[in-house]
Design a protein around this motif. Structure first.
Motif, PDB file in Angstrom:
ATOM      1  N   GLU A 160      -2.503  19.440  -2.109  1.00 44.97           N
ATOM      2  CA  GLU A 160      -3.337  19.696  -3.285  1.00 44.97           C
ATOM      3  C   GLU A 160      -4.579  20.509  -2.930  1.00 44.97           C
ATOM      4  OE1 GLU A 160      -3.874  15.845  -5.237  1.00 44.97           O
ATOM      5  OE2 GLU A 160      -1.941  16.143  -6.243  1.00 44.97           O
ATOM      6  N   PHE A 209       0.028  10.375   0.717  1.00 44.48           N
ATOM      7  CA  PHE A 209       0.340  11.081  -0.532  1.00 44.48           C
ATOM      8  C   PHE A 209       0.297  12.588  -0.316  1.00 44.48           C
ATOM      9  CE2 PHE A 209      -1.028  13.169  -4.459  1.00 44.48           C
ATOM     10  CZ  PHE A 209       0.076  12.867  -5.240  1.00 44.48           C
ATOM     11  N   HIS A 238      -2.397  14.599 -17.898  1.00 46.54           N
ATOM     12  CA  HIS A 238      -1.928  13.244 -17.559  1.00 46.54           C
ATOM     13  C   HIS A 238      -2.166  12.259 -18.704  1.00 46.54           C
ATOM     14  CE1 HIS A 238      -2.006  14.196 -12.958  1.00 46.54           C
ATOM     15  NE2 HIS A 238      -1.264  15.009 -13.677  1.00 46.54           N
ATOM     16  N   TRP A 274     -13.406   7.362  -6.401  1.00 48.49           N
ATOM     17  CA  TRP A 274     -13.053   8.776  -6.369  1.00 48.49           C
ATOM     18  C   TRP A 274     -14.231   9.555  -6.978  1.00 48.49           C
ATOM     19  CZ3 TRP A 274      -7.160   9.751  -7.854  1.00 48.49           C
ATOM     20  CH2 TRP A 274      -6.353   9.326  -6.790  1.00 48.49           C
ATOM     21  N   ARG A 299      -4.037   9.454   4.595  1.00 45.63           N
ATOM     22  CA  ARG A 299      -3.269   9.249   3.361  1.00 45.63           C
ATOM     23  C   ARG A 299      -1.899   9.940   3.438  1.00 45.63           C
ATOM     24  NH1 ARG A 299      -4.924  10.949  -1.401  1.00 45.63           N
ATOM     25  NH2 ARG A 299      -4.493   9.133  -2.674  1.00 45.63           N
ATOM     26  N   VAL A 340     -10.989  11.533  -2.615  1.00 44.77           N
ATOM     27  CA  VAL A 340     -10.095  12.006  -1.552  1.00 44.77           C
ATOM     28  C   VAL A 340     -10.002  13.531  -1.520  1.00 44.77           C
ATOM     29  CG1 VAL A 340      -8.692   9.935  -1.361  1.00 44.77           C
ATOM     30  CG2 VAL A 340      -8.149  11.607  -3.141  1.00 44.77           C
ATOM     31  N   ASN A 341     -10.348  14.162  -2.613  1.00 47.02           N
ATOM     32  CA  ASN A 341     -10.419  15.631  -2.601  1.00 47.02           C
ATOM     33  C   ASN A 341     -11.781  15.987  -2.014  1.00 47.02           C
ATOM     34  OD1 ASN A 341      -7.850  15.896  -3.699  1.00 47.02           O
ATOM     35  ND2 ASN A 341      -8.674  15.488  -5.735  1.00 47.02           N
ATOM     36  N   GLU A 367     -13.356  11.857 -10.195  1.00 49.31           N
ATOM     37  CA  GLU A 367     -11.956  12.287 -10.287  1.00 49.31           C
ATOM     38  C   GLU A 367     -11.173  11.190 -11.005  1.00 49.31           C
ATOM     39  OE1 GLU A 367     -10.597  15.026  -8.427  1.00 49.31           O
ATOM     40  OE2 GLU A 367      -8.455  14.582  -8.640  1.00 49.31           O
ATOM     41  N   ARG A 368     -10.525  11.565 -12.086  1.00 47.68           N
ATOM     42  CA  ARG A 368      -9.741  10.616 -12.892  1.00 47.68           C
ATOM     43  C   ARG A 368     -10.603   9.452 -13.373  1.00 47.68           C
ATOM     44  NH1 ARG A 368      -6.246  14.483 -13.721  1.00 47.68           N
ATOM     45  NH2 ARG A 368      -5.420  15.290 -11.779  1.00 47.68           N
ATOM     46  N   GLU A 385      -5.074   6.693 -14.817  1.00 43.50           N
ATOM     47  CA  GLU A 385      -4.783   8.126 -14.857  1.00 43.50           C
ATOM     48  C   GLU A 385      -3.516   8.432 -15.651  1.00 43.50           C
ATOM     49  OE1 GLU A 385      -4.449   9.939 -10.992  1.00 43.50           O
ATOM     50  OE2 GLU A 385      -3.613  11.789 -11.820  1.00 43.50           O
ATOM     51  N   LYS A 425       0.674   5.305  -1.240  1.00 49.54           N
ATOM     52  CA  LYS A 425       0.701   4.867  -2.642  1.00 49.54           C
ATOM     53  C   LYS A 425       1.862   3.905  -2.852  1.00 49.54           C
ATOM     54  CE  LYS A 425      -1.739   8.703  -4.752  1.00 49.54           C
ATOM     55  NZ  LYS A 425      -1.833   9.751  -5.779  1.00 49.54           N
ATOM     56  N   ASP A 439       3.634   9.200  -7.929  1.00 51.50           N
ATOM     57  CA  ASP A 439       2.192   9.298  -8.109  1.00 51.50           C
ATOM     58  C   ASP A 439       1.727   8.307  -9.174  1.00 51.50           C
ATOM     59  OD1 ASP A 439      -0.405  10.042  -8.012  1.00 51.50           O
ATOM     60  OD2 ASP A 439      -0.151  12.004  -8.935  1.00 51.50           O
ATOM     61  N   LYS A 468      -7.281  13.138   3.638  1.00 53.30           N
ATOM     62  CA  LYS A 468      -6.112  13.602   2.871  1.00 53.30           C
ATOM     63  C   LYS A 468      -5.861  15.011   3.384  1.00 53.30           C
ATOM     64  CE  LYS A 468      -5.222  15.195  -1.898  1.00 53.30           C
ATOM     65  NZ  LYS A 468      -5.509  14.973  -3.325  1.00 53.30           N
TER      66      LYS A 468
HETATM   67  C1  BDP Z   1      -3.079  12.682  -8.041  1.00 55.37           C
HETATM   68  C2  BDP Z   1      -4.313  12.847  -8.834  1.00 55.37           C
HETATM   69  C3  BDP Z   1      -5.305  13.639  -8.081  1.00 55.37           C
HETATM   70  C4  BDP Z   1      -5.538  12.958  -6.737  1.00 55.37           C
HETATM   71  C5  BDP Z   1      -4.232  12.762  -6.008  1.00 55.37           C
HETATM   72  C6  BDP Z   1      -4.371  11.966  -4.724  1.00 55.37           C
HETATM   73  O1  BDP Z   1      -3.971  13.488 -10.045  1.00 55.37           O
HETATM   74  O2  BDP Z   1      -6.454  13.696  -8.867  1.00 55.37           O
HETATM   75  O3  BDP Z   1      -6.378  13.729  -5.987  1.00 55.37           O
HETATM   76  O4  BDP Z   1      -3.372  12.050  -6.831  1.00 55.37           O
HETATM   77  O5  BDP Z   1      -4.099  10.775  -4.755  1.00 55.37           O
HETATM   78  O6  BDP Z   1      -2.335  11.854  -8.756  1.00 55.37           O
HETATM   79  O7  BDP Z   1      -4.686  12.533  -3.707  1.00 55.37           O
END
Ligand code: BDP
Length: 661
Positions: free
Chosen positions: A266, A301, A505, A118, A299, A179-180, A126-127, A367, A334, A339, A262
């Protein structure tokens, strides 16, 4: 050193002899063609099989008086066998060198075994919790990526070591960025300059048997291509993607195996931004990717608009994909619908979709698990999910575990697999907390053989990581790791309510905000009622649904994920405690256990060999365990105060006492 032999080398040699040290016989690495045709054309030695072939990636190790022979039908199989031999030597397993005949024969279960960075193109992660430290180990996010920023001086040795590290536990795919995909500089991933800069890296990883996947921003046509829209229904947009895919495939060759998206959650754009469904978006890319033999990973999620159950929402968003998604689409889901919480029900989509390639997504990055400050060994959690029986809707199959689904399931889907979100960064020991490396290692070992008991994997990790430790130290360490998941669960969120943490988190300071969405606590009741007809529990196959819907049969670890109960509800597997008593007691016991980890660790000083970690690792681990214990106490205190205020009841001298509200 066998571990340094990359696939390129193996390919060039085809068959080679390497002198081993001491009394060990010479090592013979042997590529066996998978079919007579392969033998004639030499195809097995040219590029890696795609779709991946678990049978071909397997290996065997034989001993005879003259040689140790590692054989496989594929070059990466030989490499995996070489790493297995190294593991055995490192553990001083007598079976590794003595005797004769076949020592081991092994093949992975899942076709894809992915490691997902990530990492962001701006160099942050990220994380990510494994970078340079600032205040009390908070990672300076800006500098924790091993790979980015591109084009700047990269530590080549580190990249090489990462490829070897992943291959050593059987990983065969990598997602290169967050993924962002439209933030943190990632939106420029597909610029020709970035593609060219990644070429060497992609080739390096391919030489270790690792296929590459890119996660582009859905709006790349505008951001990178300068088009006026990114609407896939506009012909110029389609033509732009087709050309870009050709460019990537041209630059990366066979190593390029797909794109990951994704969509519309978000803050990320997606097909929904242009009136298309997620399925239409996935099929759009799959059609273009088919041209270069690559796949589209989508994805699952996603979050709903306010007030809707996220679990049910995700199920409904993807439930119709069977027979509708193109052959080269894989849906990445997931492990559970919330999450990566401390305990979740296995996602019901895994039992529902039997004709779509499904990739199970775990998170090695901690995370929601105390970042890299707390000791939480996740193989126990993952293994409990992998063994979960989703039951099958298709006679004569009755049982269908999550592990079987991830290995292709009843439909033998070719692009199914298991993925983990990376926990690796620039910190010298790779993972921040030395003990977090058990999650990197354990993921690979479980993805290879999902039925291996977690305890065996964790013991193996202790033995290869702390090689000459006393058997006492090995037992103490293994036991600490084995208990750690449940201990963390106890001092954070028990009985499956989930999300007991603040926006960072980590801290547990906004339970009140969470109450309305996640654990639905009132003065008298707690739990999210998903048990009613049409609720999320009913999205499982009949046998599983019946279990989750019944308050008597629902596993108590997940009780509050499916049922709303009075605090006075008695728990049959927790010494008949009431729910409220258990909340208080489990938090106290979690804190005691976290404090016990410090004592246990200090007690084995002098008995534990830190292996290749530097001498200050002992102190570093001690400090992190101490932080884990003191923060566990803070978490438990905030939970206790929250419930005392809400219910008017607290535990005094082991007994619940309430005052009038
Ligand atoms: C969330 C995370 C975020 C991720 C998202 C994901 O906090 O940072 O972008 O999952 O999986 O839990 O897309």
């Amino acid at each position: 050193m066998i571990g340094l032999i990359s696939l390129g080398v193996l390919r060039a040699l085809g068959m080679c002899r390497v002198n081993a040290t001491g009394t060990a016989p010479a090592l013979l690495l042997q590529l066996q063609p998978s079919s007579p045709d392969d033998a004639i054309s030499g195809a097995a030695e040219r590029s890696l099989a795609w779709p991946p072939s678990p049978a071909d990636e397997g290996y065997s190790i034989h001993l005879n008086t003259l040689h140790t022979v590692i054989s496989s039908r594929s070059p990466q199989g030989v490499l995996y066998g070489a790493f297995e031999l190294l593991r055995r030597l490192r553990r001083e397993d007598p079976g590794a060198l003595a005797g004769g005949g076949e020592v081991v024969r092994s093949a992975p279960s899942a076709p894809l075994r992915h490691w997902d960075l990530w990492d962001n193109l701006d160099g942050s992660v990220e994380r990510g919790y494994a970078g340079p430290w600032q205040h009390r180990f908070d990672v300076a996010a800006a500098r924790s990526s091993v790979v980015y920023p591109l084009g700047q001086q990269r530590d080549e040795q580190r990249a090489h070591d990462l490829a070897r590290l992943l291959a050593s536990v059987g990983i065969n795919g990598i997602g290169w960025s967050n993924v962002n995909a439209c933030d943190h500089g990632n939106q420029h991933l597909l610029s020709s300059r970035n593609i060219a800069s990644m070429r060497a890296l992609v080739a390096l990883f391919y030489s270790y048997g690792i296929h590459s996947f890119l996660t582009p921003c859905f709006d790349s046509p505008q951001i990178v291509g300068g088009l006026f829209t990114s609407n896939p229904q506009v012909p110029e947009v389609k033509a732009w993607w087709a050309k870009k895919i050709e460019e990537v495939a041209g630059a990366f060759g066979d190593a390029f195996r797909g794109l990951v998206f994704k969509g519309n959650t978000e803050g990320q754009p997606g097909p929904g931004s242009h009136g298309m469904s997620q399925l239409q978006g996935a099929n759009f890319f799959a059609e273009l990717l088919e041209e270069v033999g690559a796949i589209c990973i989508w994805r699952a999620f996603s979050h709903p608009e306010g007030g809707v159950d996220q679990a049910l929402y995700q199920f409904q968003r993807f439930e119709n994909w069977d027979g509708e998604a193109r052959w080269n689409v894989a849906l990445k889901i997931k492990n559970g619908p919330y999450d990566f919480q401390v305990r979740e029900p296995v996602h019901s989509l895994f039992g529902h979709l039997s004709n779509t390639s499904l990739i199970l997504e775990f998170q090695a990055a901690q995370e929601y698990f105390g970042h890299a400050k707390h000791l939480v060994a996740l193989p126990s959690q993952w293994s409990s999910y992998l063994g979960f029986d989703l039951s099958s809707r298709f006679p004569p199959y009755n049982v269908q575990t999550l592990a079987q689904v991830a290995s292709g399931g009843i439909g033998r889907m070719p692009f199914s697999g298991i993925a983990a979100v990376s926990n690796i960064g620039t910190s010298r020991n790779w993972t921040g907390h030395v003990f977090s490396a058990v999650n990197t290692y354990g993921f690979g070992r479980l993805a290879w053989t999902p039925t291996t008991p977690a305890a065996d994997i964790m013991r193996e990790w202790v033995e290869v990581t702390f090689p000459r430790s006393s058997s006492y130290a090995v037992s103490v360490l293994t036991r600490m790791l084995q208990r750690s998941w449940e201990v963390y669960e106890n001092y954070t969120s028990s009985l499956g309510w989930g999300f007991a943490c603040a926006a960072n988190h980590y801290d547990l300071d906004d339970m009140d905000r969470r109450r309305h969405t996640d654990h639905r606590a009132s003065a008298t009741h707690i739990g999210y009622p998903r048990n009613a007809g049409g609720g999320y529990a009913s999205t499982y196959n009949a046998k599983v649904a019946a279990r989750f819907q019944s308050i008597e049969q629902c596993p108590e670890e997940l009780l509050l994920s499916f049922h709303q109960v009075p605090y006075t509800h008695r728990l049959r597997t927790k010494n008949n405690s009431t729910v409220l008593e258990w909340i208080y007691r489990s938090h106290m016991s979690g804190v005691n256990a976290a404090e016990g980890f410090v004592t246990d660790w200090l007690a084995i000083e002098g008995h534990v060999d830190l292996g290749s970690y530097p001498g200050d690792a002992f102190v570093d681990i001690t400090t992190r365990l101490e932080i884990g214990a003191s923060d566990a106490a803070a978490f438990a205190k905030s939970i206790r105060e929250y419930f005392e205020t809400l219910t008017g009841c607290g535990l005094r001298d082991g007994r619940l006492q309430c005052h009038a509200q």
